[in-house]
Design an enzyme around this catalytic site. Structure first.
Site, PDB file in Angstrom:
ATOM      1  N   GLY A  71       0.818  -1.213   0.000  1.00  0.00           N
ATOM      2  CA  GLY A  71       0.000   0.000   0.000  1.00  0.00           C
ATOM      3  C   GLY A  71       0.848   1.257   0.000  1.00  0.00           C
ATOM      4  O   GLY A  71       0.517   2.253  -0.661  1.00  0.00           O
ATOM      5  N   THR A  72       1.944   1.231   0.724  1.00  0.00           N
ATOM      6  CA  THR A  72       2.813   2.406   0.817  1.00  0.00           C
ATOM      7  C   THR A  72       3.396   2.764  -0.547  1.00  0.00           C
ATOM      8  O   THR A  72       3.364   3.931  -0.962  1.00  0.00           O
ATOM      9  CB  THR A  72       3.945   2.141   1.835  1.00  0.00           C
ATOM     10  OG1 THR A  72       3.347   1.891   3.112  1.00  0.00           O
ATOM     11  CG2 THR A  72       4.892   3.321   1.925  1.00  0.00           C
ATOM     12  N   ASN A 151      -8.105   4.206   8.558  1.00  0.00           N
ATOM     13  CA  ASN A 151      -7.558   3.045   9.258  1.00  0.00           C
ATOM     14  C   ASN A 151      -7.643   3.164  10.780  1.00  0.00           C
ATOM     15  O   ASN A 151      -7.574   2.157  11.474  1.00  0.00           O
ATOM     16  CB  ASN A 151      -6.104   2.798   8.844  1.00  0.00           C
ATOM     17  CG  ASN A 151      -5.274   4.057   8.864  1.00  0.00           C
ATOM     18  OD1 ASN A 151      -5.552   5.011   8.135  1.00  0.00           O
ATOM     19  ND2 ASN A 151      -4.252   4.099   9.700  1.00  0.00           N
ATOM     20  N   GLN A 179      -7.929   0.006   3.409  1.00  0.00           N
ATOM     21  CA  GLN A 179      -8.812  -0.549   4.446  1.00  0.00           C
ATOM     22  C   GLN A 179     -10.177  -0.958   3.882  1.00  0.00           C
ATOM     23  O   GLN A 179     -10.933  -1.673   4.530  1.00  0.00           O
ATOM     24  CB  GLN A 179      -9.021   0.474   5.568  1.00  0.00           C
ATOM     25  CG  GLN A 179      -7.776   0.749   6.404  1.00  0.00           C
ATOM     26  CD  GLN A 179      -7.407  -0.386   7.335  1.00  0.00           C
ATOM     27  OE1 GLN A 179      -8.248  -1.190   7.747  1.00  0.00           O
ATOM     28  NE2 GLN A 179      -6.132  -0.482   7.685  1.00  0.00           N
ATOM     29  N   SER A 199      -3.596  -3.106  -0.600  1.00  0.00           N
ATOM     30  CA  SER A 199      -2.498  -3.853   0.017  1.00  0.00           C
ATOM     31  C   SER A 199      -2.980  -5.233   0.449  1.00  0.00           C
ATOM     32  O   SER A 199      -3.967  -5.353   1.177  1.00  0.00           O
ATOM     33  CB  SER A 199      -1.986  -3.079   1.236  1.00  0.00           C
ATOM     34  OG  SER A 199      -1.093  -3.893   1.980  1.00  0.00           O
ATOM     35  N   HIS A 201      -1.897  -7.603   2.533  1.00  0.00           N
ATOM     36  CA  HIS A 201      -1.906  -8.126   3.917  1.00  0.00           C
ATOM     37  C   HIS A 201      -3.061  -7.576   4.743  1.00  0.00           C
ATOM     38  O   HIS A 201      -3.303  -8.044   5.853  1.00  0.00           O
ATOM     39  CB  HIS A 201      -0.552  -7.903   4.612  1.00  0.00           C
ATOM     40  CG  HIS A 201      -0.269  -6.516   5.099  1.00  0.00           C
ATOM     41  ND1 HIS A 201      -0.505  -6.133   6.397  1.00  0.00           N
ATOM     42  CD2 HIS A 201       0.241  -5.426   4.477  1.00  0.00           C
ATOM     43  CE1 HIS A 201      -0.122  -4.866   6.556  1.00  0.00           C
ATOM     44  NE2 HIS A 201       0.321  -4.417   5.403  1.00  0.00           N
ATOM     45  N   THR A 237      11.589  -7.772 -11.165  1.00  0.00           N
ATOM     46  CA  THR A 237      11.051  -9.110 -11.428  1.00  0.00           C
ATOM     47  C   THR A 237       9.811  -9.347 -10.573  1.00  0.00           C
ATOM     48  O   THR A 237       9.804  -9.054  -9.378  1.00  0.00           O
ATOM     49  CB  THR A 237      12.129 -10.181 -11.106  1.00  0.00           C
ATOM     50  OG1 THR A 237      13.267  -9.904 -11.930  1.00  0.00           O
ATOM     51  CG2 THR A 237      11.621 -11.591 -11.381  1.00  0.00           C
ATOM     52  N   CYS A 325       3.569   5.196  19.315  1.00  0.00           N
ATOM     53  CA  CYS A 325       4.799   5.447  20.069  1.00  0.00           C
ATOM     54  C   CYS A 325       5.957   5.511  19.096  1.00  0.00           C
ATOM     55  O   CYS A 325       6.444   4.502  18.616  1.00  0.00           O
ATOM     56  CB  CYS A 325       5.030   4.318  21.058  1.00  0.00           C
ATOM     57  SG  CYS A 325       6.357   4.622  22.207  1.00  0.00           S
TER      58      CYS A 325
HETATM   59  C1  LIG Z   1      -1.794  -0.388   6.010  1.00  0.00           C
HETATM   60  C2  LIG Z   1      -2.137   0.847   5.254  1.00  0.00           C
HETATM   61  C3  LIG Z   1      -1.262   1.386   4.297  1.00  0.00           C
HETATM   62  C4  LIG Z   1       0.116   0.806   4.053  1.00  0.00           C
HETATM   63  O1  LIG Z   1       0.071  -0.435   3.394  1.00  0.00           O
HETATM   64  P1  LIG Z   1       1.375  -1.386   3.435  1.00  0.00           P
HETATM   65  O2  LIG Z   1       1.058  -2.494   2.501  1.00  0.00           O
HETATM   66  O3  LIG Z   1       1.501  -1.846   4.852  1.00  0.00           O
HETATM   67  O4  LIG Z   1       2.527  -0.575   2.985  1.00  0.00           O
HETATM   68  C5  LIG Z   1      -1.658   2.499   3.612  1.00  0.00           C
HETATM   69  N1  LIG Z   1      -2.854   3.066   3.823  1.00  0.00           N
HETATM   70  C6  LIG Z   1      -3.731   2.583   4.727  1.00  0.00           C
HETATM   71  C7  LIG Z   1      -5.050   3.248   4.916  1.00  0.00           C
HETATM   72  C8  LIG Z   1      -3.393   1.461   5.486  1.00  0.00           C
HETATM   73  O5  LIG Z   1      -4.255   0.999   6.398  1.00  0.00           O
END
Ligand SMILES: *Cc1c(COP(=O)(O)O)cnc(C)c1O
Length: 387
Positions: A71-72, A151, A179, A199, A201, A237, A325
């Protein structure tokens, strides 16, 4: 007793079916999708299948989706890529103060590169208003980025309404839907978005795997230069097992989205009402109904979020807090501050994010232990006097 995982907004456990789909590609079914031999062609076929699964899940064409490392990266690519590709038209970008850091820190960097950013106000529930967006658009505006679902507080933004407005003005519209995927129905055509980040995960797929939807014809500069992978727009790749996992996960997550949402919404409401009625001086953060099915975010006065998380952890419950934190200093959440909470209230917030694995007994167990933990923490607080 087994643990209760209530932090699905941070990450989700991999679905066993997804893992099984991936495993052969970590072993015998290896191959570089760019190679012309049998191993390469097999890899290319697996990538094509996953691309179709992904496209179908969000209402896109297979030629409009690009695999990324998460996602990043998708957020970085969308914002930097669209900003630099459209620099000649203007340098103004519009976003919100409640975006994920993957968007906010990218916008910080773009400001250093000479772009200007307007942050729209959000109301006390975290909602963006279309009229505010309309007013913010100038002839210099090239890009708008508003997240689909927050999120931290779970608020769902009116993406379809904002999308129509932005499209009408000939401006590009990006949404971080990380999300939203698997939690609510997502359709890039209905939403009228030009770019959408996701993303794997966050919907029971593998970590380090994401995708960016780029509407056909939209010009976006490359972020990752190198080989000709992803039709020359994103080098490196292909992450074959990751791509197979994303395809399998998104097909399953989006296939069951409605039943899941109904079930999680019922659990969410039980959790919210249970906490608000059992513990005095608590408030729900985020919109009461326009929110992610599995998101609960509650401020508990006279409590430090971190202390609460540690006590919950000892009781076998994994949760999260609004205060991140970072490097030893406790910074209250930028999202909670943006919706108008004072620092003390923002520090005492608790996020419980439900997922497909959670059952009613997880909610009941949480409601059984939380009031006692809060009471004992408050007993140590000089600020709290029982009413
Ligand atoms: C988790 C998240 C991301 C980042 O995704 P990653 O795959 O962990 O880099 C970006 N935006 C939102 C809203 C998220 O919850």
């Amino acid at each position: 007793m087994s643990r209760i995982y209530l932090d699905h907004a941070a990450t989700t456990p991999m679905d066993p079916d997804v893992l099984n789909a991936m495993l052969p590609y970590m072993g015998a079914r290896f191959g570089n999708a760019s190679s012309i031999h049998a191993e390469g062609r097999n890899a290319q076929r697996a990538v094509d299948t996953a691309r179709k699964q992904l496209a179908a899940a969000i209402g896109a064409d297979a030629g409009e989706v690009y695999f990324t490392s998460g996602g990043t990266e998708s957020d970085n690519w969308a914002l930097k890529g669209a900003a630099f590709a459209n620099r000649a038209k203007g340098t103004h970008i519009i976003s919100t103060p409640i975006e994920h850091h993957a968007v906010l820190h990218t916008l910080d960097w773009l400001q250093k590169q000479g772009f200007t950013v307007t942050f729209l106000p959000v109301d006390g529930d975290g909602l963006v208003k279309a009229s505010d967006l309309e007013r913010a658009i100038t002839p210099e505006t090239i890009l708008v980025s508003v997240m689909a679902a927050n999120n931290e507080i779970g608020t769902l933004e009116p993406i379809q309404e904002l999308g129509a407005l932005v499209r009408e003005r000939g401006v590009l519209f990006h949404t971080d839907a990380v999300q939203a995927i698997g939690a609510i129905p997502v359709d890039v055509r209905e939403w009228q978005v030009d770019m959408l980040s996701l993303s794997a995960h966050k919907f029971h797929g593998p970590m380090g795997m994401g995708a960016l939807y780029i509407r056909k014809g939209v010009s976006v500069e490359r972020l990752v230069h190198g080989g000709a992978q992803e039709r020359g727009r994103r080098a490196s790749t292909e992450n074959l097992p990751g791509i197979v996992g994303l395809g399998s996960a998104i097909e399953k997550a989006c296939g069951g989205v409605c039943e899941n949402a109904a079930r999680l919404t019922a659990l969410r409401e039980k959790l919210i009402q249970g906490i608000l009625s059992a513990i005095p001086e608590t408030r729900l953060n985020g919109h009461p109904t326009l929110r992610l099915p599995g998101n609960v975010n509650i401020s508990i006065r006279y409590i430090e979020g971190e202390a609460l998380l540690l006590r919950l952890d000892m009781a076998g419950i994994s949760a999260s807090s609004g205060s991140a934190c970072t490097s030893g200093s406790l910074d209250p959440s930028h999202v909670l501050l943006a919706i108008g909470l004072d620092h003390a209230t923002a520090h005492g917030s608790l996020r419980l994010s439900l997922g497909t694995g959670n059952q009613l007994q997880d909610v009941e167990q949480t409601l059984a232990v939380l009031p006692g933990i809060v009471e004992s923490l408050r007993a140590m607080s000089p600020l709290y006097t029982r009413g």
